[in-house]
Write a protein that holds these residues in place. Structure first.
Motif, PDB file in Angstrom:
ATOM      1  N   THR A   1      12.050  44.052  28.462  1.00 29.43           N
ATOM      2  CA  THR A   1      11.141  44.275  27.337  1.00 29.43           C
ATOM      3  C   THR A   1      11.001  42.985  26.537  1.00 29.43           C
ATOM      4  O   THR A   1      12.001  42.356  26.186  1.00 29.43           O
ATOM      5  N   ASP A   2       9.774  42.580  26.264  1.00 27.06           N
ATOM      6  CA  ASP A   2       9.500  41.480  25.353  1.00 27.06           C
ATOM      7  C   ASP A   2       9.513  42.066  23.944  1.00 27.06           C
ATOM      8  O   ASP A   2       8.651  42.864  23.580  1.00 27.06           O
ATOM      9  N   ALA A   3      10.498  41.670  23.131  1.00 23.11           N
ATOM     10  CA  ALA A   3      10.734  42.331  21.847  1.00 23.11           C
ATOM     11  C   ALA A   3       9.781  41.897  20.739  1.00 23.11           C
ATOM     12  O   ALA A   3       9.795  42.489  19.654  1.00 23.11           O
ATOM     13  N   HIS A   4       8.961  40.901  20.986  1.00 21.67           N
ATOM     14  CA  HIS A   4       7.944  40.520  19.992  1.00 21.67           C
ATOM     15  C   HIS A   4       6.932  39.609  20.661  1.00 21.67           C
ATOM     16  O   HIS A   4       7.254  38.484  21.053  1.00 21.67           O
ATOM     17  N   VAL A   5       5.697  40.080  20.757  1.00 20.77           N
ATOM     18  CA  VAL A   5       4.657  39.258  21.382  1.00 20.77           C
ATOM     19  C   VAL A   5       3.299  39.622  20.799  1.00 20.77           C
ATOM     20  O   VAL A   5       3.036  40.776  20.451  1.00 20.77           O
ATOM     21  N   HIS A   6       2.473  38.598  20.661  1.00 18.28           N
ATOM     22  CA  HIS A   6       1.063  38.803  20.348  1.00 18.28           C
ATOM     23  C   HIS A   6       0.319  38.696  21.681  1.00 18.28           C
ATOM     24  O   HIS A   6       0.115  37.598  22.200  1.00 18.28           O
TER      25      HIS A   6
ATOM     26  N   ASP B   1      28.695  36.603  21.399  1.00 19.47           N
ATOM     27  CA  ASP B   1      29.440  37.118  20.246  1.00 19.47           C
ATOM     28  C   ASP B   1      28.714  38.228  19.495  1.00 19.47           C
ATOM     29  O   ASP B   1      29.349  39.000  18.769  1.00 19.47           O
ATOM     30  N   TYR B   2      27.407  38.299  19.658  1.00 22.02           N
ATOM     31  CA  TYR B   2      26.621  39.292  18.908  1.00 22.02           C
ATOM     32  C   TYR B   2      25.636  39.999  19.838  1.00 22.02           C
ATOM     33  O   TYR B   2      24.440  40.110  19.555  1.00 22.02           O
ATOM     34  N   ALA B   3      26.151  40.499  20.946  1.00 24.26           N
ATOM     35  CA  ALA B   3      25.297  41.067  21.988  1.00 24.26           C
ATOM     36  C   ALA B   3      24.471  42.245  21.499  1.00 24.26           C
ATOM     37  O   ALA B   3      23.389  42.516  22.030  1.00 24.26           O
ATOM     38  N   ASP B   4      24.957  42.959  20.484  1.00 25.59           N
ATOM     39  CA  ASP B   4      24.223  44.122  19.980  1.00 25.59           C
ATOM     40  C   ASP B   4      23.091  43.731  19.037  1.00 25.59           C
ATOM     41  O   ASP B   4      22.248  44.575  18.707  1.00 25.59           O
ATOM     42  N   LYS B   5      23.063  42.484  18.586  1.00 26.92           N
ATOM     43  CA  LYS B   5      22.131  42.086  17.521  1.00 26.92           C
ATOM     44  C   LYS B   5      21.047  41.124  17.989  1.00 26.92           C
ATOM     45  O   LYS B   5      20.310  40.588  17.175  1.00 26.92           O
ATOM     46  N   VAL B   6      20.942  40.916  19.310  1.00 23.06           N
ATOM     47  CA  VAL B   6      20.035  39.889  19.820  1.00 23.06           C
ATOM     48  C   VAL B   6      19.060  40.486  20.824  1.00 23.06           C
ATOM     49  O   VAL B   6      19.418  41.380  21.604  1.00 23.06           O
TER      50      VAL B   6
ATOM     51  N   ASN C   1      18.592  46.517  23.949  1.00 26.70           N
ATOM     52  CA  ASN C   1      18.473  46.425  22.491  1.00 26.70           C
ATOM     53  C   ASN C   1      17.073  46.719  21.954  1.00 26.70           C
ATOM     54  O   ASN C   1      16.942  47.421  20.942  1.00 26.70           O
ATOM     55  N   PRO C   2      16.000  46.215  22.592  1.00 35.80           N
ATOM     56  CA  PRO C   2      14.666  46.559  22.076  1.00 35.80           C
ATOM     57  C   PRO C   2      14.379  48.061  22.150  1.00 35.80           C
ATOM     58  O   PRO C   2      13.726  48.615  21.260  1.00 35.80           O
ATOM     59  N   VAL C   3      14.870  48.699  23.196  1.00 40.16           N
ATOM     60  CA  VAL C   3      14.634  50.146  23.363  1.00 40.16           C
ATOM     61  C   VAL C   3      15.315  50.927  22.253  1.00 40.16           C
ATOM     62  O   VAL C   3      14.732  51.842  21.649  1.00 40.16           O
ATOM     63  N   LEU C   4      16.546  50.534  21.938  1.00 44.17           N
ATOM     64  CA  LEU C   4      17.292  51.241  20.904  1.00 44.17           C
ATOM     65  C   LEU C   4      16.725  50.947  19.519  1.00 44.17           C
ATOM     66  O   LEU C   4      16.580  51.856  18.691  1.00 44.17           O
TER      67      LEU C   4
END
Length: 543
Positions: A49-54, A236-241, A282-285
Motif C-alpha cells: 500500500t502506498d500510504a500517501h500519494v497524489h 526501532d519504530y516498526a509500528d509507527k512507519v 500499518n497503512p491498513v490498520l
C-alpha cells in the motif's frame, strides 16, 4: 461458487513466521489456509500500500495508475485528490472516485483539507469546511487529507479546526504536512489531532514527531526523497512507519513502486518483517482499509514474489482476481471523457519583461530562488545579473534563469522571478502541473522560448512542454490540465521523451518537470513563486 487454490511460502508478517501453505480462495475471499509439508521457491504475502500519494502527479487517471501499480505488487493507495480539487473542487474529487471504482484496485481517497492551499495564489476552486464535512460522511472517503495549513492549526483558525473536528466526528484520521516544524509547535500540531507526517527531512525531526504520537511516512517520490535519512526508524519504530511516494511521475511508476522501498530497506539490513509491516500492514490498520491481510475470511488480496530480497512480483491478486502476472498488467484501460477548468489565453514574450529599478544600471542585484535536486524546499539567495536598456536579463552562463507563473483561470499579469538550479543552456520547459493551484509554470533562457513553451501548454488546455532551438514538444494533459486519458505506458514513454529533451537542454536535475512543479508550492520553505508574486515561505507572506 468460484474456488481455486494457490500454494507458496506464506509470510505472516504480524506473527513473524514463514511457512509453506496452500490458500483456498472462494468467491474472492480466503476460505482456508492449510500448512504444507513441502517448501516452495516463491512467497505469498499481503499486497503493498502506498500510504500517501497524489495520483494526479503520475499524469495518469486513477484507473491507469492502478494498471501500472499492480505490476509492482501495489494493491492499494491512500490517495489525496488535492491536485484536481484545486482545479475543479468537489467535482474533481467525484471524477477520481468514479474512475477509480472502474478497476479492481483499492483506492482510499481523502477529503482535501486545503483548497486553496493558501490565500496567496489563485486556484480554480474552493472547498470549505461544510463541504469537507459532507465529503467525510461518504463511506468511500477514508480520511482528511494532509493539513498543510499548520499555521492555521496552531492559531486555531475556525475553518481549519472545523475540518479537523469533522474528521474526528466521522471517526477518520487526519493526515499531516509540517516540514521542519519542531518543539512545542510540533507538539501542538499533533495534539490537535494530526496523525501523520510525510515531510520530515531529518531523523531527529521524525523521532520528535513519533514522540508526539505521530506516524512517519518514509517518502520516495520523483522529486522528494527521504528514505536515506529515515530508514533507521524501521527497526526501532516498526509500528509507527509507513512507505509512500507522494508524487510519482509515470516513467518512474513503470520502473517500480513500494516494492523498491522494501527491497532497499532489506538491503540496508532492516528486518524483513519490519519492512513489510510498513509496506503492507500499518497503512491498513491506520486508515482502516479493506485490504485482505492473509487471514481466513479476508479478501483474497495478496502477491506472489520470487524471494524476500528482491521482491520481484510474479503475480498480484485483488479480491481473488489476478490483476498482474510476470510484469504484465491484466487490468483493462477505461475510456473517460476529459473534464477541465482552463481559460488561459496565449502570452507574448513582452509579458515576461522585468524592468530594473534604475534604467541606466548595467547590473542589478535580485532575489533568486535556488532549486535543490531531490528536495521540495528551496534556498533564498541573491545574485547580480546584467541589465540591458533598463531590462533585467537572464544569465544562463551563471544558471540564473527566468521563472514565470501564468494564471490559467483568470486574465492577470504574469508573475516573474529568477531561479538557479535548473541549468538550462537554451530553450525552455513549461507545465500546467504546478502545485498546488496548478497555474502554468515555466523556466527558460529567453522570453521568446518561455512564451513558446507556455503557449504550447495553453494550446492543449494543459500539458508539459519542451522548447528547443528547433522543436516544440508537448504531452497533452486534457483531464484538469493534470492527467492524460491515454494508456499509462504510452504516457510514460511520452513523458520520458520530454524528460530526456529537458535534460538535453542542460538540466542536471533528476526530474526537471517534477522540480518545476514544486516551485509554486508555497507551503514548503523558503522562497517560491505564485501567480501573485514572489513568496517568503518562512514569513508566510508575499514579498
Amino acid at each position: 461458487m468460484k474456488t481455486f487454490n494457490i500454494s507458496g511460502n506464506l509470510v505472516d508478517i504480524l506473527a513473524k513466521t514463514i511457512y509453506p501453505a496452500t490458500i483456498q480462495v472462494t468467491d474472492g475471499k480466503i476460505s482456508q489456509i492449510t500448512r504444507d509439508a513441502q517448501q516452495y521457491n516463491h512467497y505469498i504475502l499481503p499486497g503493498f500500500t502506498d500510504a500517501h500519494v497524489h495520483v494526479e502527479s503520475s499524469m495518469l487517471i486513477p484507473s491507469e495508475f492502478a494498471r501500472l501499480a499492480v505490476v509492482h505488487g501495489t494493491i492499494a493507495t491512500v490517495s489525496d485528490p488535492h491536485e484536481i480539487a484545486n482545479v475543479m473542487g468537489v467535482k474533481g474529487v467525484d471524477f477520481m472516485l468514479k474512475n477509480g471504482k472502474q478497476v479492481p484496485f483499492r483506492f482510499c481517497f481523502g477529503a482535501p483539507s486545503c483548497v486553496p492551499a493558501t490565500t496567496f495564489e489563485t486556484a480554480g476552486a474552493t472547498i470549505n469546511a461544510a463541504e469537507v464535512a459532507q465529503l467525510l460522511q461518504r463511506p468511500e472517503i477514508g480520511y482528511l487529507s494532509e493539513m498543510m495549513n499548520f499555521p492555521g492549526v496552531l492559531n486555531h483558525d475556525p475553518e481549519v479546526i472545523a475540518k479537523i473536528e469533522a474528521a474526528k466526528a466521522a471517526g477518520k484520521p487526519v493526515d499531516g504536512h509540517a516540514p521542519g516544524l519542531r518543539g512545542p509547535a510540533a507538539k501542538a500540531y499533533a495534539d490537535a489531532g494530526i496523525s501523520t507526517d510525510h515531510e520530515c527531512f531529518t531523523l531527529d525531526e521524525a523521532l520528535e514527531k513519533i514522540n508526539y504520537n505521530m506516524h512517519i511516512l518514509i517518502r520516495e517520490g520523483s522529486a522528494a526523497r527521504n528514505f536515506e535519512a529515515l530508514y533507521p526508524l524501521l527497526n526501532d519504530y516498526a509500528d509507527k512507519v509507513m512507505f509512500c511516494s507522494d508524487d510519482k511521475h509515470p516513467d518512474s511508476l513503470v520502473e517500480g513502486h513500494i516494492n523498491v522501498l522494501v527491497r532497499r530497506a532489506v538491503a540496508k539490513g532492516i528486518d524483513v518483517f519490519h519492512a513489510l509491516k510498513a509496506a503492507c500492514i500499518n497503512p491498513v490498520l491506520h486508515y482502516k482499509l479493506s485490504n485482505g491481510l492473509l487471514n481466513i475470511n479476508d479478501a483474497a488480496d495478496f502477491i506472489v514474489v520470487d524471494d524476500l530480497r528482491q521482491f520481484n512480483v510474479l503475480a498480484t491478486y485483488i479480491d481473488g482476481v489476478k490483476v498482474a502476472e510476470n510484469g504484465n498488467s491484466l487490468i483493462q484501460s477505461v475510456d473517460v471523457a476529459p473534464v477541465n477548468n482552463f481559460t488561459a489565453e496565449e502570452v507574448v514574450a513582452e509579458d515576461f519583461v522585468v524592468h530594473a529599478e534604475k534604467s541606466k544600471d548595467t547590473l542589478a542585484t535580485i532575489k533568486v530562488i535556488e532549486a535543490i535536486d531531490g528536495e521540495l524546499i528551496t534556498n533564498a539567495i541573491s545574485a547580480t545579473v546584467p541589465v540591458t536598456d533598463g531590462i533585467i536579463q537572464n544569465d544562463p552562463d551563471n544558471d540564473i534563469l527566468k521563472l514565470v507563473v501564468v494564471n490559467r483561470y483568470n486574465p492577470a499579469p504574469v508573475a516573474v522571478a529568477f531561479i538557479k538550479g535548473f541549468g538550462l543552456k537554451e530553450g525552455a520547459i513549461a507545465s500546467s502541473v504546478a502545485h498546488d493551484s496548478h497555474n502554468i509554470i515555466a523556466v527558460g533562457t529567453t522570453d521568446e522560448n518561455i512564451a513558446a513553451a507556455v503557449n504550447a501548454v495553453i494550446k492543449e488546455q494543459g500539458g508539459v512542454s519542451v522548447v528547443t532551438p528547433l522543436t516544440t514538444q508537448v504531452l497533452p494533459l486534457p483531464v484538469a490540465g493534470l492527467m492524460s486519458n491515454l494508456d499509462g505506458y504510452t504516457v510514460a514513454q511520452q513523458y520520458s521523451n520530454l524528460d530526456h529533451a529537458a535534460k538535453a537542454l542542460g538540466s542536471k536535475l533528476g526530474a526537471p518537470f517534477m522540480t518545476l512543479s514544486f516551485m509554486a508550492l508555497l507551503v514548503i520553505p523558503h522562497l517560491k513563486l505564485s501567480d501573485l508574486g514572489l513568496f517568503d515561505g518562512d514569513k508566510f507572506q508575499l514579498l
